[in-house]
Enzyme design. Structure first.
Site, PDB file in Angstrom:
ATOM      1  CG  HIS A 105      18.683 -15.239 -92.375  1.00 47.43           C
ATOM      2  ND1 HIS A 105      18.340 -14.254 -91.475  1.00 47.43           N
ATOM      3  CD2 HIS A 105      19.479 -14.654 -93.307  1.00 47.43           C
ATOM      4  CE1 HIS A 105      18.911 -13.116 -91.851  1.00 47.43           C
ATOM      5  NE2 HIS A 105      19.600 -13.331 -92.961  1.00 47.43           N
ATOM      6  CE1 TYR A 140      20.245 -11.617 -89.093  1.00 46.15           C
ATOM      7  CE2 TYR A 140      21.042 -13.881 -89.109  1.00 46.15           C
ATOM      8  CZ  TYR A 140      21.078 -12.596 -89.606  1.00 46.15           C
ATOM      9  OH  TYR A 140      21.938 -12.284 -90.625  1.00 46.15           O
TER      10      TYR A 140
END
Length: 103
Positions: free
Chosen positions: A21, A17
């Site tokens: 990002h 994750y």
């Protein structure tokens, strides 16, 4: 306006994750700004895999329209394998009540 919300990633997906990002597509950055978002921050509770998002938005209606853009839908599809999502691949997100703010 300040918007706070929570989402959840799947077990073992924290590093992925964060990686995705850190490599956020320029088109997503542009869309966020175009629809009035700034000062966007996401925190992770590593014990629960719950994400806490904070974003400043110009106007809630304008911000909501960003969800229907092609780039946003593409991002949702890209992220769906690592987090809880709705049938349309949008993240399961719960708005949080602002109970205190200090400048």
């Amino acid at each position: 306006m300040i918007k706070g919300f929570k989402m959840k990633i799947y077990e073992g997906m924290a590093a992925e994750y964060e990686k995705r990002h850190n490599e956020l597509w320029p088109e997503m950055v542009d869309m966020i700004h175009e629809f009035g978002g700034k000062n966007y921050t996401i925190f992770l509770d590593e014990e629960t895999n719950v994400l806490f998002g904070y974003i400043e938005i110009e106007d809630p209606e304008k911000w909501a329209k960003g969800a229907d853009t092609a780039i946003n839908r593409k991002w949702w599809d890209f992220m769906a394998d690592i987090m809880e999502t709705n049938p349309d691949n949008s993240p399961v997100a719960v708005d949080l009540k602002n109970v205190f703010h200090l400048d």
